[in-house]
Design an enzyme around this catalytic site. Structure first.
Site, PDB file in Angstrom:
ATOM      1  N   PRO A 128       1.517   6.641  -1.091  1.00  0.00           N
ATOM      2  CA  PRO A 128       0.070   6.851  -1.260  1.00  0.00           C
ATOM      3  C   PRO A 128      -0.773   5.963  -0.338  1.00  0.00           C
ATOM      4  O   PRO A 128      -1.833   6.378   0.132  1.00  0.00           O
ATOM      5  CB  PRO A 128      -0.172   6.515  -2.735  1.00  0.00           C
ATOM      6  CG  PRO A 128       1.138   6.810  -3.393  1.00  0.00           C
ATOM      7  CD  PRO A 128       2.169   6.383  -2.401  1.00  0.00           C
ATOM      8  N   TYR A 129      -0.296   4.751  -0.080  1.00  0.00           N
ATOM      9  CA  TYR A 129      -0.995   3.839   0.833  1.00  0.00           C
ATOM     10  C   TYR A 129      -1.023   4.424   2.243  1.00  0.00           C
ATOM     11  O   TYR A 129      -2.064   4.422   2.907  1.00  0.00           O
ATOM     12  CB  TYR A 129      -0.285   2.489   0.814  1.00  0.00           C
ATOM     13  CG  TYR A 129      -0.751   1.504   1.864  1.00  0.00           C
ATOM     14  CD1 TYR A 129      -1.970   0.840   1.731  1.00  0.00           C
ATOM     15  CD2 TYR A 129       0.040   1.226   2.974  1.00  0.00           C
ATOM     16  CE1 TYR A 129      -2.393  -0.076   2.691  1.00  0.00           C
ATOM     17  CE2 TYR A 129      -0.371   0.311   3.933  1.00  0.00           C
ATOM     18  CZ  TYR A 129      -1.580  -0.329   3.792  1.00  0.00           C
ATOM     19  OH  TYR A 129      -1.995  -1.228   4.737  1.00  0.00           O
TER      20      TYR A 129
END
Length: 218
Positions: A128-129
């Site tokens: 997700p980062y």
């Protein structure tokens, strides 16, 4: 230039404040989210502005009076979930870009992540980062801002090496790390180096002096 450092209380942000003060060419102004952080910077003679990346674009824009350049080095942190990553690393970044454009600020430096432009390089554990960084970078590249996107490798708390490796030459190294202070030095050197304008590059420790490495960008 008056340089607004968004995420100034983070490790790279703190190094950048110190580097800019040491060099004396540009004035660092800290954008932080807690009152005690404002006081901490003011105690060492640095102007600080209290702001929230989850606030509106207008609220963020109101913190940019007198600013000539913006550096975005904020992040939600490793202890938060994908929701905060989305709100800070992606939407927060885009809101800062929108606020800068609305204020007529052209210069914008983004601290991204190594390989964020290449999905094959993404670490599955923090995917997700990488997604947030990838799309924030694309929004910046599609904007009218004079951007530089710096994608550092594994960040270390070590003394400055003062030599780096960037862009295509990155494939020639087996060590993808870099001290945080050297990321700050690259940011500082990029601010008014036209070779870095509208450029995005990976960054690790290498053998080239920072200015020389940046001047090789095409």
């Amino acid at each position: 230039m008056n340089v607004l450092i968004v995420g100034a209380n983070g490790q790279i942000g703190q190094h950048l404040v110190d580097v800019l003060k040491e060099e004396g060419k540009h004035t660092p102004i800290a954008f932080v989210r807690k009152e005690e952080q404002v006081k901490s910077f003011e105690d060492k003679g640095v102007e600080a502005r209290l702001g929230d990346l989850e606030a509106s674009v207008d609220d963020i824009k109101g913190k940019m009076d007198g600013i000539d350049a913006v550096v975005f080095t904020a992040g939600s942190g490793g202890s938060t979930g994908p929701d905060k990553t989305l709100l800070i690393d992606l939407d927060g970044a885009v809101k800062v870009m929108e606020a800068a454009e609305a204020n007529g600020i052209e210069r914008f430096v983004m601290v991204s992540a190594f390989g964020a432009d290449d999905r094959d390089k993404w670490n599955e554990e923090i995917k997700p980062y990488y997604v947030a960084k990838h799309y924030a970078d694309w929004w910046l590249m599609d904007s009218e801002l004079t951007y530089t996107i710096i994608r550092p490798g594994a960040l270390k708390n070590e003394d400055s090496k003062e030599t780096v490796l960037i862009k295509d030459a990155i494939e020639e190294t087996d060590d993808y790390s870099i001290p945080r202070v050297d990321v700050a030095r690259v940011i500082a050197a990029s601010l008014d180096n036209e070779k870095t304008f509208r450029q995005a590059f990976d960054l690790t420790t290498g053998d080239s002096i920072i200015e020389e490495a940046l001047n090789q960008l095409q």
